[in-house]
Structures are given as C-alpha cells and as structure tokens.
Write a protein that holds these residues in place. Structure first.
Motif, PDB file in Angstrom:
ATOM      1  N   ARG A  60       0.845  -1.190   0.000  1.00 30.28           N
ATOM      2  CA  ARG A  60       0.000   0.000   0.000  1.00 30.28           C
ATOM      3  C   ARG A  60       0.880   1.239   0.000  1.00 30.28           C
ATOM      4  N   ALA A  61       0.602   2.169  -0.943  1.00 28.84           N
ATOM      5  CA  ALA A  61       1.405   3.386  -1.044  1.00 28.84           C
ATOM      6  C   ALA A  61       0.557   4.493  -1.637  1.00 28.84           C
ATOM      7  N   GLU A  62       1.105   5.701  -1.624  1.00 34.52           N
ATOM      8  CA  GLU A  62       0.387   6.848  -2.177  1.00 34.52           C
ATOM      9  C   GLU A  62       0.610   6.990  -3.678  1.00 34.52           C
ATOM     10  N   GLN A  63       1.591   6.254  -4.227  1.00 34.29           N
ATOM     11  CA  GLN A  63       1.868   6.308  -5.656  1.00 34.29           C
ATOM     12  C   GLN A  63       1.916   4.891  -6.200  1.00 34.29           C
ATOM     13  N   ALA A  64       1.294   4.682  -7.348  1.00 38.55           N
ATOM     14  CA  ALA A  64       1.364   3.375  -7.986  1.00 38.55           C
ATOM     15  C   ALA A  64       2.768   3.148  -8.547  1.00 38.55           C
ATOM     16  N   GLY A  65       3.048   1.918  -8.998  1.00 36.27           N
ATOM     17  CA  GLY A  65       4.349   1.631  -9.601  1.00 36.27           C
ATOM     18  C   GLY A  65       4.991   0.399  -9.000  1.00 36.27           C
ATOM     19  N   VAL A  66       6.318   0.276  -9.207  1.00 35.80           N
ATOM     20  CA  VAL A  66       7.038  -0.923  -8.796  1.00 35.80           C
ATOM     21  C   VAL A  66       8.174  -0.568  -7.848  1.00 35.80           C
ATOM     22  N   ASP A  67       8.342  -1.367  -6.785  1.00 36.40           N
ATOM     23  CA  ASP A  67       9.482  -1.190  -5.884  1.00 36.40           C
ATOM     24  C   ASP A  67      10.719  -1.920  -6.403  1.00 36.40           C
ATOM     25  N   PHE A  68      10.560  -3.168  -6.826  1.00 38.03           N
ATOM     26  CA  PHE A  68      11.698  -3.935  -7.346  1.00 38.03           C
ATOM     27  C   PHE A  68      11.204  -5.242  -7.953  1.00 38.03           C
ATOM     28  N   ILE A  69      12.081  -5.872  -8.725  1.00 40.71           N
ATOM     29  CA  ILE A  69      11.873  -7.246  -9.180  1.00 40.71           C
ATOM     30  C   ILE A  69      13.033  -8.070  -8.643  1.00 40.71           C
ATOM     31  N   ALA A  70      12.743  -9.305  -8.239  1.00 41.78           N
ATOM     32  CA  ALA A  70      13.787 -10.192  -7.714  1.00 41.78           C
ATOM     33  C   ALA A  70      13.876 -11.437  -8.593  1.00 41.78           C
ATOM     34  N   PHE A  71      15.113 -11.779  -8.965  1.00 38.33           N
ATOM     35  CA  PHE A  71      15.357 -12.994  -9.747  1.00 38.33           C
ATOM     36  C   PHE A  71      15.904 -14.089  -8.834  1.00 38.33           C
ATOM     37  N   LYS A  72      15.513 -15.323  -9.121  1.00 32.80           N
ATOM     38  CA  LYS A  72      16.030 -16.450  -8.351  1.00 32.80           C
ATOM     39  C   LYS A  72      17.297 -16.981  -9.012  1.00 32.80           C
ATOM     40  N   VAL A  73      18.327 -17.227  -8.198  1.00 31.42           N
ATOM     41  CA  VAL A  73      19.563 -17.822  -8.701  1.00 31.42           C
ATOM     42  C   VAL A  73      19.645 -19.270  -8.232  1.00 31.42           C
ATOM     43  N   ALA A  74      20.536 -20.044  -8.880  1.00 27.16           N
ATOM     44  CA  ALA A  74      20.537 -21.492  -8.684  1.00 27.16           C
ATOM     45  C   ALA A  74      21.048 -21.909  -7.310  1.00 27.16           C
ATOM     46  N   ALA A  75      22.023 -21.197  -6.761  1.00 30.42           N
ATOM     47  CA  ALA A  75      22.645 -21.619  -5.504  1.00 30.42           C
ATOM     48  C   ALA A  75      22.960 -20.414  -4.636  1.00 30.42           C
ATOM     49  N   ASP A  76      22.997 -20.655  -3.331  1.00 29.56           N
ATOM     50  CA  ASP A  76      23.296 -19.569  -2.406  1.00 29.56           C
ATOM     51  C   ASP A  76      24.644 -18.924  -2.719  1.00 29.56           C
ATOM     52  N   SER A  77      25.617 -19.742  -3.139  1.00 27.54           N
ATOM     53  CA  SER A  77      26.942 -19.200  -3.444  1.00 27.54           C
ATOM     54  C   SER A  77      26.909 -18.246  -4.633  1.00 27.54           C
ATOM     55  N   ASP A  78      25.881 -18.383  -5.501  1.00 28.42           N
ATOM     56  CA  ASP A  78      25.743 -17.453  -6.622  1.00 28.42           C
ATOM     57  C   ASP A  78      25.541 -16.015  -6.124  1.00 28.42           C
ATOM     58  N   LEU A  79      24.903 -15.877  -4.941  1.00 24.75           N
ATOM     59  CA  LEU A  79      24.681 -14.524  -4.425  1.00 24.75           C
ATOM     60  C   LEU A  79      26.017 -13.839  -4.151  1.00 24.75           C
TER      61      LEU A  79
END
Lengths: 306, 124
Positions: A60-79
């Motif tokens: 819920r916000a006062e302005q429409a739009g997007v905060d972020f997109i998150a992509f899934k990576v294959a392994a924790d070490s990829d982060l």
C-alpha cells in the motif's frame, strides 16, 4: 545442469493505492491465491502453479508503480559471486536479511542505470497451494479467474537502456532475444535468463524507475479469450487486445489493476536457446513488432506508465 | 445507467452526461464517442483509467464530486483539495464543470517526480 546463475523472475513488489481492491483484482480476477499478509501490511500472492512461497507482493502506497523485481539464482553461493561481479561493475550492493519477506532467504539488491531496483535470492520455502509432485494431477485446486499460471516477466521504462543491456548481459549473463533500433538509437530490449523469449524487458523513457506492465502466463489462446471475457464482465480497465506481439510472438491482453498498474496476460511465445541470434526490429515495422494485428502502436504504449 | 443524471461541462469542448456511480472520465469518453466534444486538441487523453498514470488530469471549476485514491505522483493532496484531479477517479454529486489540465510536458512530470518524497517510492 545447463541452467546456472540467474534462473528466472522470482517475485515483484508492486505499489497499490487501495489494498482490498488490489487483492480482489489479483486473486479473484487474475486468479492468484493469497499466501499471507505481513505485519507491515504487505500482501503476498502466488499462482497455484508456482512452488515458491510467493511471486507477487502488494505494498500500500500513495503512488502506484514498482518497488523492485527479484530474480532467483541457482545456488546460495551465486549470491556471493554476483555480488562481486555487480560491485566490480561499479554498482553498490546492499543486503536484505532472510525473513524480511516471509519464506524467502537472504537477498542482495542494486539499482541499475534505468533507475530500477533489482534483487537476487537463492532460497524460498514452498507454500500452498502448489502443484502436486507424486502421481500429479493437472491441478489439485481448480483454476479460477483468468487462471494465471505464473508471474512471468515485467516490462520497465527508464533512461540509459544501452547501459541496462550491457549490465544484464555482461554481469547477470542474460541474453538479448530481441531489440528495437530507431534512427535515434536503441529503443527497447527483451532479455532472457533461460529459455523463454523474455524474463524482463526495457523501453527507453525519460523518467527513471517506471513500470509498464507485469505479466502472467496463461495456458493458451483460449485462456486469453476467457481473460477478455472476465475483463469486460468485471469492468476492468482495458488497454489493448486480445492481440499478438510480433516481438516474442505472445498472444496477449493489456489491462490495468485498480491502481492503474498495467497487467498483461499472455500465452505462447517462442523458445529461446542461448546460441540463438538476437532478432531485431527497425522503425518501419515497430508497430507490427509490438501489436502484430493492429500493426501500429496505440497512444498508451509509449506514454502510460506508473 | 440507473440513478440521477448530471451535466458535465468540459469547458470549450462540450457537454457530457454523468452518473453518481460512474467515473467522470467514462462519461467524457462516451460523449467523445457520440461526437459531443468538439475541438479537442487531441483525442481525449485516456490512460490507465484507475488513478495511476495521470494522463486524464482535469481542474474542476464548479460542482461537487467524491474521489477514489489517486497517485500522488500526479496529484498532490493540496492540488486535489483545490480541484485538480484525475477524471478517472472522481464521481459526480452534482453538475460539474471542468477543464483539461493534462500533464503533456514530460519534463514537468520528471520535475514533479524528483520533488516527491524519496521515502514513498524508494525501496527499501
């Protein structure tokens, strides 16, 4: 395993002006399920065809739009390896602790040249409803509404998409499946991390950080027709369609959520392999590229964003 | 459509018929479809129709209405109080008079966006 690194879009956080109206739209009309509501009021949604905890977050916000997109990576070490690569490229990286969203492990985040925040995560708990995996029926819970099968991709608008293209291809190992080149330069790019025609796309636009649409995958053209019936029955604001994109070949409808964020439901699209060449469009055929049947852009395509 | 009918005057262009439970923008679109709105600089500006994109901005000069939430990226609370609103988010409670005040200059939108609170759109 052929697919490594970034696998696919995981979730997107969307700002809405009226939470009850948004929840009704995305659950009863688009066909998602509410997984949970956080203590801070954010609402977490998913398709019954998705395994991971959620794919849509409403804030819920006062302005429409997007905060972020998150992509899934294959392994924790990829982060860790992607954090190094993003930092080496010159962008600041921040950390979001596991549990900041229910059911999701640690994330890293950074802001790209178009003004959009991108996040990566490796771990998500499963949540119900989810597809059965032993002697699996087609579904356990009967599809409803538009029967969206997954959050599929987003199209963002912002400046400096040449830099966005370079960043996604050199740092995150995406491929550019299609692009539009105008006389004054690059106008649009469709990027893929896997074998879909696109996982994220960008169009050049003077204002940074804008959302053009978030898109849901449907089973087939018949389902797109059913979605159109729902859009009229429930007086959902329509943008264009049903029609088809020349670019990606998806069969599509654009419409708006109750806060004016554009949604797409689509079916089809070609399979992309990482050895395939980039398909290109120029100013003479851009209309057909975007809307294959109308063969021209509608006035809203380049100007209506949140 | 059931209910009381109100005349909506789009100053310099013509008249539309509006209803209490119908967005004013929908009444204007219908009037445009019937050829009742003359000399529009462009086709009536219509975007998301749900308060997010800001392209249907009007200034109400006369009459009463109630409003749904609209994105503060395009209309501040002060502007809304002064009658600057998105036509897709208001419903008439009387005859209305208004003029188009669409944000045609994208530079102006950028300036406003930059002024808005960072807190609202930056995450986390």
């Amino acid at each position: 395993m052929a697919m490594t690194g970034v696998l696919r879009p995981g979730f997107i956080q969307v700002r809405v002006l009226d939470m009850p109206a948004a929840v009704e739209h995305y659950t009863r009309r688009v066909g998602l399920h509410q997984v949970t509501e956080g203590a801070d009021g954010r609402v977490y949604l998913k398709s019954a065809e998705e395994f991971d905890h959620h794919s849509i977050i409403l804030r819920r916000a006062e302005q429409a739009g997007v905060d972020f997109i998150a992509f899934k990576v294959a392994a924790d070490s990829d982060l860790d390896s992607f954090e190094k690569r993003v930092k080496d490229y010159g962008y600041a990286v921040d950390h979001v602790a596991a549990g900041e969203q229910p059911g999701v492990g640690r994330r890293i985040g950074f802001t790209i040249a178009s003004g959009h925040r991108i996040e990566l995560f490796a771990q998500a708990e499963l949540s119900d409803p989810k597809p059965p995996i032993h002697n699996p029926d087609i579904w356990n819970l009967e599809p409803h509404g538009m029967a969206a099968r997954r959050f599929d991709h987003a199209l963002f608008y912002g400046p400096e998409i040449e830099k966005v293209l370079d960043f996604f291809t050199t740092v995150l190992d995406f491929k550019c499946a299609e692009r539009v080149d105008m006389p004054d330069g690059l106008l649009a790019i469709w990027l893929t991390a896997g074998m879909k025609a696109h996982d994220i796309a960008f169009v050049k636009h003077p204002e940074p950080g804008k959302l053009h649409h978030l898109s849901f995958d449907l089973e087939n053209w018949q389902a797109v027709g059913h979605a159109a019936d729902i859009i009229t029955r429930y007086d959902i604001s329509i943008d264009i369609g049903p029609t088809r994109h020349g670019i990606t070949r998806g069969q599509t409808i654009y419409f708006f959520d109750p806060s004016g964020n554009r949604n797409e439901v689509f079916a089809g699209g070609y399979t992309y392999y990482p050895d395939l060449p980039t398909r290109t469009w120029d100013e003479t055929q851009i209309g057909k590229g975007i809307f294959y049947y109308e063969r021209q852009l509608n006035p809203a395509f380049l100007s209506v964003v949140t | 459509m059931a209910g009381e009918k109100f005349t909506i005057t789009l100053e310099g262009h013509g008249l539309a018929s509006g209803f209490p439970h119908e967005r004013v923008l929908v009444a204007l679109e219908r009037a445009q479809g019937f050829g009742q709105l003359k000399d529009l600089p462009l086709k009536l500006p219509v975007g998301c129709r749900r308060g997010g994109c800001g392209v249907c901005r009007v200034r109400v000069t006369q009459g009463d209405f109630h409003a749904d939430p609209m994105s503060r990226a395009h209309v501040s609370a002060e502007e809304e109080a002064s009658g600057l609103v998105l036509a897709c988010c208001i419903y008439p409670r009387s005859a209305l008079s208004m003029r188009l005040e669409t944000p045609v200059v994208i530079k102006e939108k950028c300036r406003k966006a930059a002024q808005l609170s960072e807190e609202e759109t930056s995450w986390p």
